[in-house]
Design a protein around this motif. Structure first.
Motif, PDB file in Angstrom:
ATOM      1  N   THR A  99      49.182  38.937  46.285  1.00 32.14           N
ATOM      2  CA  THR A  99      48.482  39.639  47.377  1.00 32.14           C
ATOM      3  C   THR A  99      49.232  40.902  47.767  1.00 32.14           C
ATOM      4  O   THR A  99      48.629  41.957  48.009  1.00 32.14           O
ATOM      5  CB  THR A  99      48.351  38.712  48.600  1.00 32.14           C
ATOM      6  N   ALA A 145      48.909  43.569  44.949  1.00 33.43           N
ATOM      7  CA  ALA A 145      47.518  44.010  44.874  1.00 33.43           C
ATOM      8  C   ALA A 145      47.220  45.006  45.989  1.00 33.43           C
ATOM      9  O   ALA A 145      46.478  45.975  45.792  1.00 33.43           O
ATOM     10  CB  ALA A 145      46.578  42.815  44.954  1.00 33.43           C
ATOM     11  N   SER A 146      47.822  44.783  47.164  1.00 30.01           N
ATOM     12  CA  SER A 146      47.591  45.705  48.285  1.00 30.01           C
ATOM     13  C   SER A 146      48.192  47.076  48.006  1.00 30.01           C
ATOM     14  O   SER A 146      47.671  48.103  48.462  1.00 30.01           O
ATOM     15  CB  SER A 146      48.175  45.125  49.578  1.00 30.01           C
ATOM     16  N   SER A 192      45.686  48.846  46.227  1.00 26.53           N
ATOM     17  CA  SER A 192      44.409  48.890  46.966  1.00 26.53           C
ATOM     18  C   SER A 192      43.311  48.132  46.224  1.00 26.53           C
ATOM     19  O   SER A 192      42.182  48.596  46.085  1.00 26.53           O
ATOM     20  CB  SER A 192      43.973  50.342  47.226  1.00 26.53           C
ATOM     21  N   LEU A 193      43.675  46.940  45.719  1.00 23.00           N
ATOM     22  CA  LEU A 193      42.737  46.091  45.002  1.00 23.00           C
ATOM     23  C   LEU A 193      42.829  44.665  45.543  1.00 23.00           C
ATOM     24  O   LEU A 193      43.827  44.296  46.172  1.00 23.00           O
ATOM     25  CB  LEU A 193      43.072  46.073  43.500  1.00 23.00           C
ATOM     26  N   THR A 194      41.801  43.875  45.285  1.00 24.83           N
ATOM     27  CA  THR A 194      41.891  42.458  45.590  1.00 24.83           C
ATOM     28  C   THR A 194      42.798  41.815  44.542  1.00 24.83           C
ATOM     29  O   THR A 194      42.981  42.369  43.447  1.00 24.83           O
ATOM     30  CB  THR A 194      40.509  41.792  45.546  1.00 24.83           C
ATOM     31  N   PRO A 195      43.388  40.656  44.816  1.00 17.31           N
ATOM     32  CA  PRO A 195      44.241  40.006  43.828  1.00 17.31           C
ATOM     33  C   PRO A 195      43.542  39.787  42.484  1.00 17.31           C
ATOM     34  O   PRO A 195      44.142  40.013  41.429  1.00 17.31           O
ATOM     35  CB  PRO A 195      44.598  38.674  44.495  1.00 17.31           C
ATOM     36  N   GLN A 196      42.287  39.361  42.519  1.00 10.78           N
ATOM     37  CA  GLN A 196      41.563  39.116  41.273  1.00 10.78           C
ATOM     38  C   GLN A 196      41.336  40.412  40.496  1.00 10.78           C
ATOM     39  O   GLN A 196      41.535  40.470  39.280  1.00 10.78           O
ATOM     40  CB  GLN A 196      40.217  38.443  41.571  1.00 10.78           C
TER      41      GLN A 196
END
Length: 292
Positions: A204, A207-208, A211-215
């Protein structure tokens, strides 16, 4: 200057650009340029990332970076500390085979060299056995001018084309088509990891940074590196562990594991052996055997 698309100061009427840099540390952002780059590390050490390749570099190493291949020579932390009084010295040659050099490569006699140049898009690390020969030719090029410089450079390319045991720097062709925006994002990921590898980095969290979701981050990172994020993070940690192991400045291998962000020594030993091909103890023993 864009973070990824780096502009080499190419002089007018010049086929080969020679840079002899003595500086505090290497340029530390992921970048690329249309020129093929030949770099001789005369002084300095750190970590090289080129495409999906990662390995420590040291004084004496010679690398060829492919045209438009994203790369960074990341100096060790000590080079950013003025009190350490460290510096790096690199000699780099840049040439664009699609520009002025193209006419020479088209000559019938240049077939072997042309084939070599066309095959270096993923970059190469030269074998240590070739360092003396190659660096002598590079030194000759620097002391030559005009047509003699071109002749010496052709000699250099011919020598490259005859070498055995040359190591590709990357197995991933996708990285060459990374856009500038994606390049900035990949650089942000890289900078965060090398600055925080000693700590626990969650999916998490990283990913932040992108600037993306974890998936979405997992898919994005795998697409552009052919590696999972965990594999990349472990390689960074193992590369730093190698530096500590060869320095001899540690109390135990357990100490090395915690210094480099591993949560326990068992996991450290397993990942180290999977990455390097030998255990930390074997790596330490074999390195110091070479010095005897």
């Amino acid at each position: 200057m864009k973070v990824v698309q780096f502009t080499i100061p190419v002089a007018k009427e010049s086929t080969i650009v020679v840079q002899d840099n003595i500086i505090p540390h290497f340029y530390n952002h992921l970048h690329r340029h249309p020129e093929i780059q030949i770099t001789w590390i005369r002084e300095g050490e750190g970590m090289l990332i080129a495409g999906n390749y990662m390995q420590r570099f040291k004084a004496g190493d010679v690398y060829i970076i492919g045209a438009n291949q994203s790369h960074v020579f990341k100096s060790d932390e000590a080079y950013y500390d003025p009190e350490q009084n460290k510096g790096v010295h690199e000699i780099s040659f840049f040439f664009n085979p699609d520009h002025l050099f193209q006419n020479i490569l088209r000559l019938p006699e240049m077939g072997v060299i042309r084939k070599f140049v066309e095959g270096v898009h993923n970059g190469l690390q030269l074998p240590e056995s070739a360092y003396d020969m190659i660096t002598k030719i590079m030194t000759d090029i620097m002391s030559s001018a005009d047509s003699l410089r071109i002749a010496s450079f052709i000699h250099l390319l011919h020598s490259f084309s005859t070498l055995k045991n040359v190591k590709p720097l990357s197995t991933n062709n996708n990285e060459q088509i990374i856009s500038d925006v994606e390049g900035i994002r990949m650089d942000q990921i890289f900078q965060y990891v090398v600055g925080n590898y000693k700590n626990h980095i969650t999916l998490t969290e990283i990913a932040s940074v992108a600037s993306l979701t974890p998936q979405a981050f997992c898919r994005y990172f795998k697409k552009h590196t052919d590696k999972t994020f965990v594999s990349f993070l472990n390689e960074v940690r193992v590369n730093e562990a190698c530096k500590i192991v060869v320095s001899g400045k540690f109390d135990s291998f357990s100490d090395v594991s915690y210094q480099t962000g591993f949560d326990n020594v068992t996991n450290f030993n397993r990942v180290f052996k999977k990455t390097i091909g030998k255990s930390p103890r074997e790596y330490h023993r074999d390195f110091f055997k070479k010095l005897l």
